[in-house]
Write an enzyme that holds these catalytic residues in place. Structure first.
Site, mmCIF file in Angstrom:
data_model
loop_
_atom_site.group_PDB
_atom_site.id
_atom_site.type_symbol
_atom_site.label_atom_id
_atom_site.label_comp_id
_atom_site.label_asym_id
_atom_site.label_seq_id
_atom_site.Cartn_x
_atom_site.Cartn_y
_atom_site.Cartn_z
ATOM 1 N N HIS A 1 -1.828 0.708 7.202
ATOM 2 C CA HIS A 1 -2.608 0.472 5.806
ATOM 3 C C HIS A 1 -2.435 1.831 4.987
ATOM 4 O O HIS A 1 -3.356 3.643 5.241
ATOM 5 C CB HIS A 1 -3.867 -0.179 5.838
ATOM 6 C CG HIS A 1 -4.474 0.309 4.154
ATOM 7 N ND1 HIS A 1 -4.055 -0.333 3.301
ATOM 8 C CD2 HIS A 1 -5.917 0.605 3.849
ATOM 9 C CE1 HIS A 1 -4.409 -0.541 1.909
ATOM 10 N NE2 HIS A 1 -5.896 0.739 2.638
ATOM 11 N N ASP B 1 -8.201 4.524 -2.054
ATOM 12 C CA ASP B 1 -7.921 3.416 -1.885
ATOM 13 C C ASP B 1 -7.564 2.408 -3.107
ATOM 14 O O ASP B 1 -7.293 1.089 -2.782
ATOM 15 C CB ASP B 1 -9.024 2.296 -0.829
ATOM 16 C CG ASP B 1 -8.157 1.815 -0.005
ATOM 17 O OD1 ASP B 1 -6.701 1.321 0.225
ATOM 18 O OD2 ASP B 1 -8.898 0.546 0.206
ATOM 19 N N CYS C 1 0.791 -1.102 -0.156
ATOM 20 C CA CYS C 1 -0.198 0.253 -0.044
ATOM 21 C C CYS C 1 0.530 1.093 -0.189
ATOM 22 O O CYS C 1 0.164 2.541 -0.556
ATOM 23 C CB CYS C 1 -0.737 0.220 0.772
ATOM 24 S SG CYS C 1 -0.129 -0.027 3.079
#
Length: 284
Positions: A118, A135, A81
């Site tokens: 994250h 995201d 991420c």
């Protein structure tokens, strides 16, 4: 929430924007509109795979823009991420979007409080006053940004997500992103709107890529996402998920890892890295 007027710290000037857009197959406008944001988000998540190869082999995971684009754009690799978000943020900055970095805690239905590991972005477009959750680095969607509003529920080509806001402590609300699975809704991760900077990501990424308790140093984990399927390799278990919740699962032979990486996940590594990955799978 105001987006970060100082998002000019994401080093977009170092990004080869043409190479990045060509790599993800984006041919649209380069104006900071909601339409551009949606198309860019979809192109990114369906073009660049999620992988932890460097972490599982004990190799550095670098987050400067030059290193990230060398790996994810020029090198036929993927990343986790923090790498994805640093790259996407650099592109957003170059295109004129306003945004704020966020950090979340992966839950996946687990009641235990886990570290915030994250990365996400909250973005505004020039032609839209709403705040959008981008995201791009989880590995399995969403395909497009999700409006950051309590109760938002979206369906992107059958992949369903919803957002929930819960009262937190000291006036800081907790946001929860849920994803619909075969057995119903599952909380995927939680986050706050506390602003994060690249240095915050460097610190969190160091834990993810080096700490013995991080799952990313323990076993190979790859993902590739598309509108009609989600491919996941967890050690030697290759699972293909569909938007309706159905899935198929099979085991791979470590000797056949090279074609799996390239043909199944779009990842190419050199012979030395491939040999080390095979050795790790053999001993798992």
């Amino acid at each position: 929430m105001e987006t970060d007027d100082r998002s000019r710290g994401w080093n977009g000037d170092l990004l080869d924007l043409d190479a990045y857009l060509d790599h993800i197959g984006y041919r649209g406008d380069r104006t900071p509109t909601l339409r551009t944001l949606r198309a860019l988000h979809r192109a990114h998540v369906t073009s660049i795979p999620f992988e932890n190869i460097n972490a599982v082999l004990g190799l550095p995971v670098l987050l400067d823009v030059e290193a990230v684009q060398d790996k994810l754009v020029r090198g036929r690799r993927g990343g986790y991420c923090y790498e994805h978000v640093v790259l996407f943020a650099a592109a957003l900055e170059r295109l004129g979007f306003e945004f704020t970095g966020l950090n979340g805690r992966v839950t996946l239905g687990n009641a235990k409080v886990l570290p915030a590991t994250h990365a996400l972005l909250a973005v505004t477009a020039a032609d839209d006053e709403r705040l959008w959750l981008c995201d791009v680095g989880f590995g399995c969607g969403p395909l497009e940004p999700v409006e950051l509003a309590d109760g938002t529920e979206v369906d992107f080509d059958g992949w369903r997500f919803r957002l929930e806001r819960r009262p937190g402590t000291f006036g800081v609300d907790d946001w929860w992103l849920h994803q619909y699975r075969a057995d119903g809704w599952q909380d995927r991760h939680t986050f706050t709107l506390t602003r994060q900077y690249t240095i915050d990501y460097v610190v969190a990424s160091h834990f993810v890529s080096t700490h013995s308790r991080s799952p990313f140093v323990q076993r190979l984990f790859l993902q590739r996402f598309a509108a009609d399927r989600h491919e996941r390799l967890d050690a030697t278990t290759w699972t293909t998920f569909r938007p309706d919740g159905s899935f198929t699962e099979r085991k791979i032979d470590p000797d056949g890892l090279g074609p799996v990486l390239e043909e199944g996940f779009g990842i190419v590594v050199d012979d030395e890295v491939l040999a080390r990955l095979r050795e790790g799978l053999d001993s798992a």
